[in-house]
Scaffold this motif. Structure first.
Motif, PDB file in Angstrom:
ATOM      1  N   GLN A  64       0.854  -1.191   0.000  1.00 56.24           N
ATOM      2  CA  GLN A  64       0.000   0.000   0.000  1.00 56.24           C
ATOM      3  C   GLN A  64       0.892   1.243   0.000  1.00 56.24           C
ATOM      4  OE1 GLN A  64      -3.165  -0.318  -0.204  1.00 56.24           O
ATOM      5  NE2 GLN A  64      -4.139   1.573   0.482  1.00 56.24           N
ATOM      6  N   VAL A  65       0.753   2.064  -1.024  1.00 57.72           N
ATOM      7  CA  VAL A  65       1.542   3.289  -1.115  1.00 57.72           C
ATOM      8  C   VAL A  65       0.848   4.387  -0.323  1.00 57.72           C
ATOM      9  CG1 VAL A  65       2.395   5.058  -2.670  1.00 57.72           C
ATOM     10  CG2 VAL A  65       2.520   2.658  -3.335  1.00 57.72           C
ATOM     11  N   GLN A  66       1.627   5.104   0.448  1.00 55.40           N
ATOM     12  CA  GLN A  66       1.086   6.213   1.228  1.00 55.40           C
ATOM     13  C   GLN A  66       1.915   7.465   1.031  1.00 55.40           C
ATOM     14  OE1 GLN A  66       1.032   4.669   5.308  1.00 55.40           O
ATOM     15  NE2 GLN A  66      -1.178   4.409   5.145  1.00 55.40           N
ATOM     16  N   LEU A  67       1.248   8.620   1.142  1.00 58.22           N
ATOM     17  CA  LEU A  67       1.907   9.919   1.207  1.00 58.22           C
ATOM     18  C   LEU A  67       1.549  10.522   2.552  1.00 58.22           C
ATOM     19  CD1 LEU A  67       1.296  11.622  -2.269  1.00 58.22           C
ATOM     20  CD2 LEU A  67       3.333  10.414  -1.492  1.00 58.22           C
ATOM     21  N   VAL A  68       2.545  10.873   3.331  1.00 54.22           N
ATOM     22  CA  VAL A  68       2.304  11.424   4.660  1.00 54.22           C
ATOM     23  C   VAL A  68       2.939  12.796   4.755  1.00 54.22           C
ATOM     24  CG1 VAL A  68       2.631  11.118   7.128  1.00 54.22           C
ATOM     25  CG2 VAL A  68       2.214   9.124   5.670  1.00 54.22           C
ATOM     26  N   GLU A  69       2.102  13.793   5.027  1.00 48.66           N
ATOM     27  CA  GLU A  69       2.580  15.178   5.139  1.00 48.66           C
ATOM     28  C   GLU A  69       2.859  15.525   6.590  1.00 48.66           C
ATOM     29  OE1 GLU A  69      -0.737  16.057   1.783  1.00 48.66           O
ATOM     30  OE2 GLU A  69      -0.899  15.212   3.802  1.00 48.66           O
ATOM     31  N   SER A  70       3.722  16.500   6.784  1.00 53.39           N
ATOM     32  CA  SER A  70       4.010  17.031   8.110  1.00 53.39           C
ATOM     33  C   SER A  70       4.456  18.472   7.974  1.00 53.39           C
ATOM     34  CB  SER A  70       5.080  16.190   8.803  1.00 53.39           C
ATOM     35  OG  SER A  70       6.289  16.218   8.071  1.00 53.39           O
ATOM     36  N   GLY A  71       4.400  19.198   9.093  1.00 58.03           N
ATOM     37  CA  GLY A  71       4.955  20.539   9.123  1.00 58.03           C
ATOM     38  C   GLY A  71       3.958  21.676   9.124  1.00 58.03           C
ATOM     39  N   GLY A  72       2.685  21.377   9.051  1.00 59.85           N
ATOM     40  CA  GLY A  72       1.699  22.451   9.094  1.00 59.85           C
ATOM     41  C   GLY A  72       1.609  23.075  10.475  1.00 59.85           C
ATOM     42  N   GLY A  73       0.854  24.163  10.564  1.00 62.98           N
ATOM     43  CA  GLY A  73       0.688  24.807  11.856  1.00 62.98           C
ATOM     44  C   GLY A  73       0.282  26.255  11.719  1.00 62.98           C
ATOM     45  N   LEU A  74       0.473  26.988  12.807  1.00 63.01           N
ATOM     46  CA  LEU A  74       0.103  28.396  12.884  1.00 63.01           C
ATOM     47  C   LEU A  74       1.349  29.264  12.767  1.00 63.01           C
ATOM     48  CD1 LEU A  74      -2.018  30.622  13.538  1.00 63.01           C
ATOM     49  CD2 LEU A  74      -1.481  30.222  15.962  1.00 63.01           C
ATOM     50  N   VAL A  75       1.275  30.287  11.929  1.00 63.74           N
ATOM     51  CA  VAL A  75       2.403  31.192  11.743  1.00 63.74           C
ATOM     52  C   VAL A  75       1.866  32.606  11.580  1.00 63.74           C
ATOM     53  CG1 VAL A  75       2.440  30.850   9.231  1.00 63.74           C
ATOM     54  CG2 VAL A  75       4.529  31.549  10.418  1.00 63.74           C
TER      55      VAL A  75
END
Length: 124
Positions: free
Chosen positions: A1-12
């Motif tokens: 199963q291929v997955q794409l996992v994002e990170s790094g979002g937030g409040l700025v």
């Protein structure tokens, strides 16, 4: 199963910076174009930036000069460095990739994959 996992979002705060990352995993043979898209509430999903496997980039006019897309082909990752951020950059950001992978019977399968999205909020 291929997955794409994002990170790094937030409040700025306006004028600040954030860096988004996206990692692809699974039985991947090759990744062609990768990119970032964003969708604000009540609006369509729009292109932010794309990058080909040889590093050619393209940007939406609204982010040119402020955002930089990059990728690491060995690690199957793509990143988006966002500088001089504006209120209008607030959106859910999605990673996208054109993937060639091994199927259940080791056949080649080509498909477009989206990440789950990561929220970016620019606010004072």
């Amino acid at each position: 199963q291929v997955q794409l996992v994002e990170s790094g979002g937030g409040l700025v705060q306006p004028g600040g910076s954030l860096r988004l990352s996206c990692a692809a995993s699974g039985r991947i043979l090759r990744i062609d174009d990768m990119g970032w898209y964003r969708q604000a509430p009540g609006k369509e999903r729009d292109l932010v930036a794309t990058i080909t496997s040889d590093g050619t980039t393209d940007y939406a006019n609204s982010v040119k000069g402020r955002f930089t897309i990059s990728r690491d082909n060995a690690k199957n990752t793509v990143s988006l460095q966002m500088n001089s951020m504006k209120l209008e950059d607030t959106a859910n950001y999605y990673c996208h990739a054109d993937i060639l992978a091994f199927g259940a019977s080791d056949e080649y399968v080509a498909f477009k994959k989206w990440g789950q999205g990561t929220q970016v909020t620019v606010s004072s």
